[in-house]
Design an enzyme around this catalytic site. Structure first.
Site, PDB file in Angstrom:
ATOM      1  N   ILE A 126      14.141  14.614   0.062  1.00  0.00           N
ATOM      2  CA  ILE A 126      13.088  15.343  -0.643  1.00  0.00           C
ATOM      3  C   ILE A 126      13.218  16.841  -0.403  1.00  0.00           C
ATOM      4  CG2 ILE A 126      10.599  15.736  -0.772  1.00  0.00           C
ATOM      5  CD1 ILE A 126      10.206  12.760  -0.197  1.00  0.00           C
ATOM      6  N   LEU A 182      15.914  18.613   0.413  1.00  0.00           N
ATOM      7  CA  LEU A 182      17.089  19.164  -0.257  1.00  0.00           C
ATOM      8  C   LEU A 182      16.893  19.244  -1.767  1.00  0.00           C
ATOM      9  CD1 LEU A 182      20.053  17.474   1.657  1.00  0.00           C
ATOM     10  CD2 LEU A 182      19.270  19.838   1.837  1.00  0.00           C
ATOM     11  N   THR A 207       0.795  -1.222   0.000  1.00  0.00           N
ATOM     12  CA  THR A 207       0.000   0.000   0.000  1.00  0.00           C
ATOM     13  C   THR A 207       0.829   1.275   0.000  1.00  0.00           C
ATOM     14  OG1 THR A 207      -0.193  -0.395   2.387  1.00  0.00           O
ATOM     15  CG2 THR A 207      -2.085  -0.962   1.023  1.00  0.00           C
ATOM     16  N   GLY A 208       2.142   1.158  -0.015  1.00  0.00           N
ATOM     17  CA  GLY A 208       2.995   2.338  -0.110  1.00  0.00           C
ATOM     18  C   GLY A 208       3.030   3.157   1.168  1.00  0.00           C
ATOM     19  N   SER A 209       3.433   4.424   1.025  1.00  0.00           N
ATOM     20  CA  SER A 209       3.558   5.310   2.181  1.00  0.00           C
ATOM     21  C   SER A 209       3.060   6.697   1.820  1.00  0.00           C
ATOM     22  CB  SER A 209       5.021   5.387   2.639  1.00  0.00           C
ATOM     23  OG  SER A 209       5.843   5.946   1.617  1.00  0.00           O
ATOM     24  N   HIS A 216      41.372   8.961 -18.263  1.00  0.00           N
ATOM     25  CA  HIS A 216      41.788  10.311 -17.904  1.00  0.00           C
ATOM     26  C   HIS A 216      41.405  11.268 -19.029  1.00  0.00           C
ATOM     27  CE1 HIS A 216      44.212  13.628 -16.391  1.00  0.00           C
ATOM     28  NE2 HIS A 216      44.688  13.782 -17.639  1.00  0.00           N
TER      29      HIS A 216
END
Length: 462
Positions: free
Chosen positions: A183, A185, A142-144, A443
């Site tokens: 989030i 920042l 169900t996520g957050s 390089h």
């Protein structure tokens, strides 16, 4: 009342849920995907993709504003059209969402159910008002959701979360960002580069995900030059005055400050979406915050045929981790009671700031002080970084004293997202610092900075 019988019921059609559905079907089980909200995944709708679109616009503005150092001059004022910025963000966001929706649309109709699910018992779900789902196994995916403290809820629509930013038609003039995590920042810096006056207020000295004190302090100085950054701010009051918000806070230096903003963007963490599942109707053991107690190796809740994957378990809220956990949960649910541990990849986390932020493997705070040495490089004098005028950054790599294996790194610096993948591969392959240094380095490239840090670790190993 309609009752549907299935082998596996998956609650949530985000990154973890979609992976769980595909895995369950691949294992030969019948499966039904239940979603109460809009399809499209958090990443596509309000997370990874729209935020990177906003950051891309911010980077374009920043590079244009700083071209004079290369002898490239823009005669006349640089103009940022907020409406055009947000129109592209939403247009491209909708394109990404359409890909996910098309995938869901291609699934058999019998495998999809629209409505919010809640448990009646361990194996029976109520979906909406007129449907029940009887399942042999259930995957909670169900996520957050962002946390909104009560102080800011009282501000109404002047207090927003990151989801709301991507609904703007234009850019505001003044935004307070609450929370100095990834989030905060990312969005704080992007908005500042697009001409928004930003004040970013942390509470406990946090600077992104850093646990290494030296790297955290360096990053704090970098972001303090980009916008007002108070990692130890104490917000004392937030009052709405018409369409503005007046904040009063105590700064890091102990000064009492009042500022007025158009919006307060609250980025103070996320919590799993399990509150509406009626888990109290099950026999599952719940922890202090109401989350099922589960095995982080198999994702199984106790001995029950219930599995929890992705942001809903609150462990690693990253898309690739959610997809991996979804596959494991879907497979285990289909094969229950025969379950196997999740095959974890090397830990990798990235923040798309400028300079970039990355962490790979073990965090500094998790390592025993005498068990490792730290290799260091400053990007301020690193050749390619200086050529591009992107020479800000500090990297610490951690190497185990006994085995000489690379075990982790924390850093801020140019091209961090790309170097992070090299280090994650090295960690997953269990390479020693000596083996890593035998790898080719071209390089001039920014990756030569990584080589400098690895060489410094070898010197410290003796």
């Amino acid at each position: 009342m309609n009752t549907i019988h299935t082998d596996v019921a998956i609650i949530g059609a985000g990154s973890a849920g979609l992976s769980a559905y595909r895995a369950a079907k691949a294992a030969g089980a019948s499966a039904i995907l239940i979603e109460g909200g809009a399809h499209g995944t958090t990443c596509a709708r309000v997370g990874c993709m729209p935020s990177k679109l906003l950051i891309a616009a911010a980077d374009a503005a920043h590079h244009a504003a700083h071209a004079a150092a290369f002898g490239v001059h823009i005669d006349g004022a640089l103009r940022i059209d907020g409406r055009e910025v947000m129109a592209r963000v939403k247009r491209e966001r909708d394109r990404f969402v359409s890909f996910v929706v098309a995938g869901v649309d291609a699934m058999p109709d019998a495998d999809k159910l629209t409505g919010y699910a809640r448990f009646i018992d361990d194996n029976l779900l109520q979906v909406g008002d007129d449907t029940k789902v009887q399942a042999k196994s259930i995957v909670i995916a169900t996520g957050s959701s962002p946390v909104m403290p009560s102080m800011y809820r009282a501000l109404g629509d002047r207090a927003i979360i990151n989801d709301d930013v991507f609904a703007w038609d234009d850019l505001p003039k003044r935004v307070a960002v609450i929370g100095a995590g990834v989030i905060g920042l990312e969005l704080g810096q992007a908005l500042a580069r697009l001409g928004v006056r930003v004040s970013l207020l942390g509470a406990r000295g946090r600077v992104g995900p850093f646990t290494d004190p030296d790297v955290r302090a360096y990053a704090g100085r970098v972001f303090s030059e980009a916008f007002r950054f108070e990692p130890f701010a104490q917000v004392q009051a937030a009052v709405r005055e018409g369409d503005e918000v007046r904040l009063r806070y105590v700064s890091d230096a102990g000064e009492s400050i009042e500022e007025t903003f158009d919006y307060v963007l609250v980025a103070a963490g996320r919590k799993p979406n399990v509150g509406g599942l009626a888990l109290s109707n099950t026999s599952l053991a719940l922890d202090d915050v109401g989350l099922p107690v589960y095995d982080p190796l198999t994702l199984q809740a106790g001995a029950h045929p219930v599995f929890i994957a992705g942001d809903a378990n609150g462990v690693l809220p990253l898309l690739h981790e959610a997809a991996d956990e979804g596959r494991a949960a879907g497979t285990n649910a289909a094969r229950y009671p025969h379950v196997e541990a999740v095959e974890r990849r090397a830990p990798i986390a990235i923040a798309f700031t400028d300079p970039g932020i990355a962490m790979v493997g073990s965090r500094h705070v998790d390592l025993k002080p005498e068990s490792f040495v730290t290799g260091e490089v400053s990007f301020e004098d690193q050749g390619r970084s200086r050529v591009m005028l992107r020479n800000r950054g500090l990297m610490h790599v951690y190497v185990d004293r006994a085995s000489r294996r690379f075990v982790g790194a924390e850093w801020i610096g140019p091209d961090a997202e790309h170097i992070a993948h090299l280090l994650a591969w090295a960690l997953q392959m269990k390479l020693t610092v000596d083996e890593m240094l035998r790898m080719p380095f071209y390089h001039p490239v920014v990756e030569e900075g990584l080589r400098t840090a690895l060489r410094d670790a070898v010197v410290r190993l003796g």
